[in-house]
Design a protein around this motif. Structure first.
Motif, PDB file in Angstrom:
ATOM      1  N   ASN A 189      11.468   1.018   0.772  1.00  0.00           N
ATOM      2  CA  ASN A 189      10.064   0.436   0.406  1.00  0.00           C
ATOM      3  C   ASN A 189      10.087   0.552  -0.799  1.00  0.00           C
ATOM      4  O   ASN A 189      10.184   2.252  -0.677  1.00  0.00           O
ATOM      5  CB  ASN A 189       9.668   0.935   0.885  1.00  0.00           C
ATOM      6  N   THR A 214      11.251  -4.524   1.637  1.00  0.00           N
ATOM      7  CA  THR A 214      10.261  -4.482   2.666  1.00  0.00           C
ATOM      8  C   THR A 214       8.838  -3.243   2.493  1.00  0.00           C
ATOM      9  O   THR A 214       9.033  -1.911   2.151  1.00  0.00           O
ATOM     10  CB  THR A 214      10.474  -5.311   3.944  1.00  0.00           C
ATOM     11  N   SER A 215       8.468  -3.814   3.419  1.00  0.00           N
ATOM     12  CA  SER A 215       7.169  -2.823   3.677  1.00  0.00           C
ATOM     13  C   SER A 215       7.493  -1.473   4.041  1.00  0.00           C
ATOM     14  O   SER A 215       8.575  -1.313   5.314  1.00  0.00           O
ATOM     15  CB  SER A 215       5.903  -3.103   4.040  1.00  0.00           C
ATOM     16  N   ASN A 271      -0.478  -0.177   0.330  1.00  0.00           N
ATOM     17  CA  ASN A 271       1.341   0.122   1.224  1.00  0.00           C
ATOM     18  C   ASN A 271       1.580   0.321   0.107  1.00  0.00           C
ATOM     19  O   ASN A 271       2.284   1.005  -0.045  1.00  0.00           O
ATOM     20  CB  ASN A 271       1.612  -1.788   0.567  1.00  0.00           C
ATOM     21  N   LYS A 272       1.116   0.938  -1.494  1.00  0.00           N
ATOM     22  CA  LYS A 272       1.874   1.568  -2.679  1.00  0.00           C
ATOM     23  C   LYS A 272       0.936   3.239  -2.970  1.00  0.00           C
ATOM     24  O   LYS A 272      -0.359   2.986  -3.109  1.00  0.00           O
ATOM     25  CB  LYS A 272       1.613   0.788  -3.609  1.00  0.00           C
TER      26      LYS A 272
END
Length: 286
Positions: free
Chosen positions: A74, A112-113, A200-201
């Motif tokens: 990621n 990807t995540s 996600n970030k």
């Protein structure tokens, strides 16, 4: 004769339908796949092999035959993995390249995540994961972890004028975390009355903190340092760490051949001092 012809046509149609169904891999459209230099590779080219085949070949044998190895990550976790333009950069990227070099093959990278990385291994989309991933007993039920290669901790970021001065002050607060990380797990299970927001970030969590929708952000220490440096006029990193942990690489459950290769590279990098050199390229000395 007419009946026989009809049966043959029906059988042909069923065979065609079965072939069409088998051709649908059902891969995630959100994943991107590139080689180590950042150039795009097709999803079919970057699919990983099974850990062993019926003729006795290991995943390492297959990797050598196909000429490439697939790593999933990621790339939102500077300084361990991040994008610089279209190119992957970071500590984990360099370690992964060393693994590819050890086997004499090309490195291909799936981006990807973070929370989907264990499934990348379980579904055979990659040969190993390098993503600043901490060992947990829960994850170890489904994937195998390498020897640790980096000591890490979960740090707390707050606004400069915050009344949160340490871990005990997080109780009952709104806390931003990166989805699927140990910070997410720890805050959810151990911080009393916390309202945990999963993003996600890490950069998005800090943005929410600055906007006032969060009281604190919990994230790995070195990414925390980078995030604070980019917003030094607004936020600070607290001195006391929330947790202390170790980063490992991960391989599919039971894939001893691949795990042995990964561990051998980690050992060589540690003993030669090259691992320290790689880390120092990305982490500023305090």
């Amino acid at each position: 004769m007419k009946l026989k012809k009809i049966l043959c046509l029906a059988l042909a149609a069923m065979t065609a339908l079965a072939m069409t169904s088998c051709g649908n891999n059902g891969g995630s459209s959100s994943d991107t796949s590139t080689d180590g230099s950042g150039s795009d590779s097709s999803a079919s080219d970057s699919s990983a092999s099974d850990s062993a085949t019926t003729d006795g070949k290991t995943s390492v044998d297959i990797v050598k035959e196909q000429g490439y190895i697939v790593m999933s990550t990621n790339a939102e976790f500077e300084p361990f993995e991040y994008m610089e333009g279209q190119e992957f950069k970071g500590i984990d990227i360099e370690i992964s390249q060393k693994i590819a070099d050890k086997l004499g093959v090309e490195l291909k990278i799936n981006n990807t995540s973070f929370d989907s990385l264990p499934m990348e291994l379980q579904s055979g989309k990659c040969n190993f994961v390098a993503a600043g991933m901490s060992y947990t007993e829960d994850k170890a039920k489904n994937i195998d972890f390498s020897d640790p290669y980096f000591n890490a901790s979960q740090s707390i970021i707050v606004m400069k004028d915050s009344d949160i001065k340490g871990p005990d002050d997080l109780n009952g607060k709104k806390i931003g975390v990166q989805l699927g990380t140990t910070g997410d797990t720890y805050c959810t299970e151990n911080v009393e009355g916390a309202e945990v927001s999963r993003l996600n970030k890490g950069v998005d969590a800090v943005s929410d903190l600055i906007r006032g929708s969060l009281d604190a952000v919990v994230i790995d220490d070195f990414p925390a340092q980078k995030l604070v440096a980019n917003n030094a006029d607004k936020v600070v990193k607290l001195e006391d760490a929330l947790t202390v942990e170790e980063y490992c690489l991960a391989v599919p459950k039971g894939d001893k051949a691949m795990l042995d290769v990964v561990n051998s590279v980690i050992k060589e990098l540690k003993e030669s001092g090259e691992l320290d050199q790689i880390c120092s390229k990305y982490i500023d000395a305090e």
